[in-house]
Design a protein around this motif. Structure first.
Motif, short mmCIF file in Angstrom:
data_model
loop_
_atom_site.label_atom_id
_atom_site.label_comp_id
_atom_site.label_asym_id
_atom_site.label_seq_id
_atom_site.Cartn_x
_atom_site.Cartn_y
_atom_site.Cartn_z
N GLN A 66 0.96 -1.29 -0.10
CA GLN A 66 0.00 -0.01 -0.14
C GLN A 66 0.77 1.22 0.18
O GLN A 66 0.53 2.13 -0.99
CB GLN A 66 -1.01 -0.08 1.31
N LYS A 67 1.81 1.23 0.72
CA LYS A 67 2.90 2.29 0.83
C LYS A 67 3.54 2.59 -0.50
O LYS A 67 3.70 3.79 -0.89
CB LYS A 67 3.71 2.15 1.92
N GLN A 68 3.81 1.52 -0.94
CA GLN A 68 4.43 1.48 -2.53
C GLN A 68 3.51 2.34 -3.37
O GLN A 68 3.83 3.12 -4.11
CB GLN A 68 5.19 0.50 -2.96
N GLN A 69 2.29 1.78 -3.37
CA GLN A 69 1.13 2.48 -4.37
C GLN A 69 0.97 3.59 -4.14
O GLN A 69 1.07 4.52 -5.05
CB GLN A 69 -0.10 1.51 -4.29
N THR A 70 0.85 3.97 -2.83
CA THR A 70 0.63 5.65 -2.46
C THR A 70 1.82 6.39 -3.07
O THR A 70 1.72 7.35 -3.42
CB THR A 70 0.42 5.61 -0.96
N ARG A 71 3.10 5.86 -2.81
CA ARG A 71 4.19 6.50 -3.28
C ARG A 71 4.22 6.69 -4.71
O ARG A 71 4.24 7.77 -5.21
CB ARG A 71 5.45 5.96 -2.74
N GLU A 72 3.96 5.85 -5.54
CA GLU A 72 4.09 5.92 -6.97
C GLU A 72 2.85 6.97 -7.52
O GLU A 72 3.10 7.50 -8.28
CB GLU A 72 3.79 4.60 -7.54
N LYS A 73 1.70 6.66 -6.83
CA LYS A 73 0.69 7.50 -7.29
C LYS A 73 0.97 8.97 -6.91
O LYS A 73 0.65 9.98 -7.57
CB LYS A 73 -0.72 7.12 -6.80
N THR A 74 1.39 9.23 -5.60
CA THR A 74 1.84 10.66 -5.12
C THR A 74 2.71 11.16 -5.98
O THR A 74 2.75 12.39 -6.51
CB THR A 74 2.26 10.42 -3.70
N GLN A 75 4.00 10.17 -6.69
CA GLN A 75 5.08 10.75 -7.30
C GLN A 75 4.37 11.29 -8.75
O GLN A 75 4.88 12.23 -9.38
CB GLN A 75 5.98 9.71 -7.64
N ALA A 76 3.50 10.69 -9.13
CA ALA A 76 2.94 10.89 -10.67
C ALA A 76 2.14 11.96 -10.54
O ALA A 76 2.01 12.73 -11.56
CB ALA A 76 1.84 9.62 -10.81
N THR A 77 1.57 12.60 -9.37
CA THR A 77 0.80 13.75 -9.29
C THR A 77 1.70 15.16 -9.23
O THR A 77 1.40 16.01 -9.58
CB THR A 77 0.00 13.73 -8.03
N ARG A 78 3.03 14.75 -9.01
CA ARG A 78 4.29 15.80 -8.94
C ARG A 78 5.23 15.39 -9.49
O ARG A 78 6.36 15.68 -9.33
CB ARG A 78 4.77 15.86 -7.45
N PRO A 79 5.37 15.13 -11.01
CA PRO A 79 6.15 14.87 -11.92
C PRO A 79 7.42 16.01 -11.95
O PRO A 79 8.75 15.21 -12.02
CB PRO A 79 5.69 14.25 -13.18
N GLY A 80 7.26 17.13 -11.79
CA GLY A 80 8.27 18.00 -11.97
C GLY A 80 8.44 18.72 -10.37
O GLY A 80 8.95 19.78 -10.33
N ALA A 81 8.17 18.05 -9.51
CA ALA A 81 8.35 18.56 -8.07
C ALA A 81 9.83 18.89 -7.94
O ALA A 81 10.89 17.98 -8.42
CB ALA A 81 7.99 17.52 -7.24
N GLN A 82 10.14 19.95 -7.13
CA GLN A 82 11.77 20.11 -6.85
C GLN A 82 11.60 20.81 -5.70
O GLN A 82 10.73 21.43 -5.01
CB GLN A 82 12.39 21.12 -7.92
N ARG A 83 12.89 20.90 -5.13
CA ARG A 83 13.21 21.63 -3.96
C ARG A 83 12.81 23.18 -4.12
O ARG A 83 12.87 24.10 -4.88
CB ARG A 83 14.63 21.65 -3.43
N GLY A 84 11.87 23.71 -2.96
CA GLY A 84 11.38 25.00 -2.77
C GLY A 84 10.06 25.19 -3.47
O GLY A 84 9.43 26.24 -3.21
N ASP A 85 9.63 23.82 -3.82
CA ASP A 85 8.07 23.92 -4.06
C ASP A 85 7.08 24.33 -2.69
O ASP A 85 6.12 24.99 -3.01
CB ASP A 85 7.40 22.82 -4.78
N ILE A 86 7.46 23.75 -1.60
CA ILE A 86 6.79 23.94 -0.48
C ILE A 86 7.36 25.21 0.22
O ILE A 86 7.01 26.21 0.69
CB ILE A 86 6.73 22.73 0.37
N PHE A 87 8.88 25.02 0.62
CA PHE A 87 9.53 25.87 1.27
C PHE A 87 10.34 26.87 0.41
O PHE A 87 11.69 27.15 -0.07
CB PHE A 87 10.93 25.09 1.83
N THR A 88 9.36 27.81 -0.24
CA THR A 88 9.74 28.95 -0.95
C THR A 88 10.66 29.94 -0.20
O THR A 88 10.84 29.75 1.06
CB THR A 88 8.57 29.90 -1.32
#
Length: 186
Positions: A66-88
């Motif tokens: 379940q954790k792996q499936q959650t991780r994969e789906k979450t990663q798919a929602t943020r393909p371009g995620a980078q440092r500073g997206d939250i911590f501007t």
């Protein structure tokens, strides 16, 4: 006008300026916290829209799956995620100020001692939207420090890796964002 009257007016002027600066600083802090909360809510909203199911189970294998499936789906929602997206930069400045203030405060010695007693960490490269490194202990954040940081929803936690503050998603074992040099050397 006497010297005493002039001095009183000068003191009142300085106090007024200082109060104004404090009010401005508080508004900046409130704005940073609001921006942080908005970004967290956006992250959780995007994750929620992925129809991630987690059925209660006692099976370690099913929990890991379940954790792996959650991780994969979450990663798919943020393909371009980078440092500073939250911590501007503005949010990072607020966090660094809060952490430094806590370390200078009356409980600063206790917080520093707690951080020094943490397990030694290997030289590790953190990546946003990546799985939390398996060989890296999940260092807890000292409660006194947590009291000075914005509250997080139950799915997320703050973790400290060396001098880096990590925003960690427990349900997916993901690094949501991180802020290097957030914690001064202890």
């Amino acid at each position: 006008m006497g010297l005493q009257t002039l001095t009183k007016w000068l003191v009142l002027g300085v106090v007024s300026i200082l109060l104004g600066l404090c009010a401005i600083a508080q508004k900046v802090d409130e704005s940073a916290v609001k921006q942080f909360q908005d970004r967290i809510n956006h992250y959780l909203g995007a994750k929620k829209n992925q129809d991630i199911s987690s059925k209660p189970t006692d099976s370690p294998d099913k929990l890991a799956q379940q954790k792996q499936q959650t991780r994969e789906k979450t990663q798919a929602t943020r393909p371009g995620a980078q440092r500073g997206d939250i911590f501007t930069p503005a949010i990072a400045a607020y966090f660094k100020k809060q952490i430094a203030s806590t370390l200078r405060g009356p409980d600063g010695d206790k917080v520093r001692a707690s951080l020094r007693h943490a397990e030694p960490l290997p030289n590790v490269q953190l990546e946003v939207n990546a799985k939390y490194p398996r060989n890296l202990p999940l260092q807890s954040t000292p409660p006194t420090l947590l009291m000075h940081l914005p509250l997080l929803p139950k799915e997320l936690q703050y973790r400290i890796v060396g001098s880096t503050l990590v925003l960690y998603d427990m349900s997916s074992d993901l690094i949501v964002d991180f802020m290097p040099n957030a914690v001064p050397a202890v």
